[in-house]
Each structure stands twice: as C-alpha cells, then as structure tokens.
Scaffold this motif. Sequence first.
Motif, PDB file in Angstrom:
ATOM      1  N   SER A   1       0.834  -1.202   0.000  1.00 34.10           N
ATOM      2  CA  SER A   1       0.000   0.000   0.000  1.00 34.10           C
ATOM      3  C   SER A   1       0.868   1.250   0.000  1.00 34.10           C
ATOM      4  CB  SER A   1      -0.912  -0.008   1.233  1.00 34.10           C
ATOM      5  OG  SER A   1      -1.778  -1.127   1.201  1.00 34.10           O
TER       6      SER A   1
ATOM      7  N   SER B   1       0.659   5.850  -1.052  1.00 37.49           N
ATOM      8  CA  SER B   1      -0.094   7.023  -1.476  1.00 37.49           C
ATOM      9  C   SER B   1       0.710   7.763  -2.538  1.00 37.49           C
ATOM     10  CB  SER B   1      -0.387   7.945  -0.287  1.00 37.49           C
ATOM     11  OG  SER B   1      -1.218   7.321   0.664  1.00 37.49           O
TER      12      SER B   1
ATOM     13  N   GLU C   1       1.930   5.113   2.755  1.00 36.12           N
ATOM     14  CA  GLU C   1       0.470   5.203   2.773  1.00 36.12           C
ATOM     15  C   GLU C   1       0.004   6.195   3.839  1.00 36.12           C
ATOM     16  OE1 GLU C   1      -3.449   2.293   3.005  1.00 36.12           O
ATOM     17  OE2 GLU C   1      -1.515   1.599   3.773  1.00 36.12           O
TER      18      GLU C   1
ATOM     19  N   TRP D   1     -11.030  12.158  -2.021  1.00 33.74           N
ATOM     20  CA  TRP D   1      -9.873  11.299  -1.733  1.00 33.74           C
ATOM     21  C   TRP D   1      -8.762  11.447  -2.764  1.00 33.74           C
ATOM     22  CZ3 TRP D   1     -14.460   7.919  -2.475  1.00 33.74           C
ATOM     23  CH2 TRP D   1     -14.560   7.368  -3.748  1.00 33.74           C
ATOM     24  N   LYS D   2      -9.070  12.078  -3.905  1.00 36.28           N
ATOM     25  CA  LYS D   2      -7.999  12.349  -4.871  1.00 36.28           C
ATOM     26  C   LYS D   2      -6.965  13.302  -4.295  1.00 36.28           C
ATOM     27  CE  LYS D   2      -9.862  16.338  -7.423  1.00 36.28           C
ATOM     28  NZ  LYS D   2      -8.644  17.139  -7.468  1.00 36.28           N
TER      29      LYS D   2
ATOM     30  N   LEU E   1      -4.929   9.504  -3.274  1.00 34.77           N
ATOM     31  CA  LEU E   1      -5.559   8.520  -4.160  1.00 34.77           C
ATOM     32  C   LEU E   1      -6.113   9.192  -5.412  1.00 34.77           C
ATOM     33  CD1 LEU E   1      -7.502   6.439  -1.467  1.00 34.77           C
ATOM     34  CD2 LEU E   1      -5.319   5.865  -2.541  1.00 34.77           C
TER      35      LEU E   1
ATOM     36  N   TYR F   1      -7.748   6.505  -7.896  1.00 35.30           N
ATOM     37  CA  TYR F   1      -8.527   5.419  -7.296  1.00 35.30           C
ATOM     38  C   TYR F   1      -9.978   5.482  -7.763  1.00 35.30           C
ATOM     39  CZ  TYR F   1     -10.534   2.402  -3.668  1.00 35.30           C
ATOM     40  OH  TYR F   1     -11.198   1.418  -3.001  1.00 35.30           O
TER      41      TYR F   1
ATOM     42  N   GLY G   1     -12.329   2.763  -6.731  1.00 34.11           N
ATOM     43  CA  GLY G   1     -13.147   1.864  -5.930  1.00 34.11           C
ATOM     44  C   GLY G   1     -13.896   2.552  -4.812  1.00 34.11           C
TER      45      GLY G   1
ATOM     46  N   VAL H   1     -14.857   3.855  -0.918  1.00 34.40           N
ATOM     47  CA  VAL H   1     -14.318   4.329   0.359  1.00 34.40           C
ATOM     48  C   VAL H   1     -15.472   4.318   1.348  1.00 34.40           C
ATOM     49  CG1 VAL H   1     -13.395   6.313   1.609  1.00 34.40           C
ATOM     50  CG2 VAL H   1     -12.458   5.706  -0.626  1.00 34.40           C
TER      51      VAL H   1
ATOM     52  N   ASN I   1     -11.042   8.772 -13.151  1.00 37.23           N
ATOM     53  CA  ASN I   1      -9.764   9.111 -12.522  1.00 37.23           C
ATOM     54  C   ASN I   1      -8.678   8.088 -12.841  1.00 37.23           C
ATOM     55  OD1 ASN I   1     -11.019  11.312 -11.447  1.00 37.23           O
ATOM     56  ND2 ASN I   1     -10.827  10.698  -9.320  1.00 37.23           N
ATOM     57  N   THR I   2      -9.071   6.840 -13.059  1.00 38.47           N
ATOM     58  CA  THR I   2      -8.092   5.790 -13.335  1.00 38.47           C
ATOM     59  C   THR I   2      -7.595   5.851 -14.779  1.00 38.47           C
ATOM     60  OG1 THR I   2      -9.232   4.373 -11.733  1.00 38.47           O
ATOM     61  CG2 THR I   2      -7.669   3.306 -13.231  1.00 38.47           C
TER      62      THR I   2
END
Length: 350
Positions: free
Chosen positions: A4, A6, A19, A216-217, A221, A224, A226, A228, A297-298
């Motif tokens: 993991s 960041s 992370e 969360w960006k 992340l 990301y 997925g 949260v 975002n991915t």
Amino acid sequence: MLGSFSLEPAERGFVIVDEQPLAWSADPGEQVHAVNPDGTMWLTAGIGFAKDADGRSIEDRRPFVEFDLGAPRELSALQVWNYCEGHVRDLTSRGVRELRVLTSAGPDAPWAEAGRFTLPRCSGPARPESLPLKRQGIRRVRLEPLSNHAGVTYPAAGDPPDNGFVGLAEVRFLDAAGRPIPGVRVAAVSSELASFRRTAAHLVDGSGLEITRRGWKDQGLPFYAGPVSYEQTYEIPSPQGRYLLRLGDWNGSVARVRVNGRLAGRIVAPPWECDLTPWIRPGANRIAVEVVGTLKNTLGPHHGNPPLGSAWPGMFQRGPQAGPPPGREYSTVAYGLFQPFRLERRGHGR
C-alpha cells in the motif's frame, strides 16, 4: 511495487510516498468557475470575427471592461476568475495573462493606475486569484488586458491568432473587511461576443460559479476508482418507526449502505436516501456508507483540460510534449462524502 502507498503531486506527475490514512473533515470547498462559457463568461468580439449592426467587422484591439460600484467604496482586493473555456476543447489560451487595473472616484474623475498583475492560465475550472488593491473613495474600476495566454499583446496589431480573443470568467470586489461588494454593475465594455452569450454582465452575476470539494484524490488517491467507506455507530435501545439514512453533500457513481455488515441498499438518485428499517436492531448499529468513484480518474483523459461527460479517442492523445505536467494539473474528479450522513426516524412503532 507491491504493498500500500499514497501518491503526492510533484513538479512532474506524482511521487510514491508511505500510505497516508484517509481522514474525514468538514470541507467548505472552494468556489471555482465551470468551463462552459456560454451564459457565464465575458469574451471580446475579437478582431475580424463578428460584425456590428451595420455589417462592419468588429476589431477590438484595445479590450477593456469598466465597473461601477454604485458609490465611493474602500477596496482591499479584487478576486478574478480567469477565462477557462473547456467544454468542447481547450480554449483557456483566451484567458488574460497580464492585466492592468485602474480606479476612479467617479464617472467624471480621472483614471489612476492601481497595479499590473499576471494571471495564470487555467487548467480545468478557474480558481480565484486575489489581487491586492487597497484604495479608498473608489467608485469605478477599469480592467485592461495587456496580453493573453496565446501570446497576443494589446493594443493588438495585424491579424493575431485566434482572432485576438481575450476574456475573463468572474470578478468580485472586496471591501475593507474582505467582504464582496454587492450591486456592482458593468458600466462600459470595449466589445463582447453576444452571439454566444459571452457578455460582460456575466462577470458580476455569479453565473458559472460552483463549489469544488476535497475528495480522496487530494488525500493520496488521485487515480482510485473503488469504494471508500464512511462509518458511524448509532445506539438505538428500542427501535420504533421507520429509519431512513439521508446523504447530504457527496459525489460518486453509487453509494452502498451497510448495517452491521449487511448490505441494506444502494443510493443512486435523489432524494439520496435509503430505508434501513428492516436492518435496525436494538442496541448498537454500525452503519457504513461506501462511496464508489468511477474509472474517469483511473483511465482519464487526464490532460488537455477535457470536459466531463465525454471521452473521445482524441482526448487521450493530448499529453504535453514536454512530459508529465505538475500533478495538480491532472484532470481528476473529487469523489467522496463531504458532510456526515444522517439517520432519521419517522413515525412510531415498527
């Protein structure tokens, strides 16, 4: 790399760091200007693009816009949102680069230069730039673009690129206490592209302004997609009536709701609520809201100021020739829960 981690924005792209745990906090957000200019921004009529009522070509080589504050006021600063057109393609080069500001005590008083400022080119929605302007007894303010981000300087000569267009998105005038001055109106303008509803009046009407949140960006992340999970525990000694979970300010493709580990429902549309009555039990109830992002975002597109809601093949070919841009300039969407969810009881009895 396994494990993991960041990502932190760097001068070129992102760097891997240890992370960082996600932290929820009340986010007042930032007021930005959306990228669609029609009915929300000011753009000059340019040089050789539009015609006047008599059919003659308009040539706005000395662009300006003047504002009337309604009465003599003490100013502390200007807030300026630069031109950020990007709903179809990136035309942020029309934004002002060098700006001259003049002030006057009234319609018949002489103008005095109050300062010259450099505005950055927008990347996505425009963020406000604060220009210090400490002046007293000011009723009128004149903004004169001296250059744009396409390299055009004013007064413009010859046939400049992109018809010499230049514009701004929004302007606010702050009083001595830093509060916006109400009732400001446009007193004069060199030209405006009225056929596309890009008129100077939109500079002071708040059109196009919206609140962007810290998702969360911005917490390591940026790519990301997925879920949260946001959790709260509610003590309900003796359940009575119906129990509805209500979401306030949030952004995501879907929100999954779990009660004590069991899936209770999904929230995808207004009124942003989910009936939890069958899953509530006496005592402690652990409620989790899982906000799910998207693959925007991915997978991108991440460059070239792409509009949201579309992803054509050409958009993935607009990478900067010099290599990765600064991480903060990547086009990503803020997903997350921006205020606590609420559990509401309605009625009595089960």
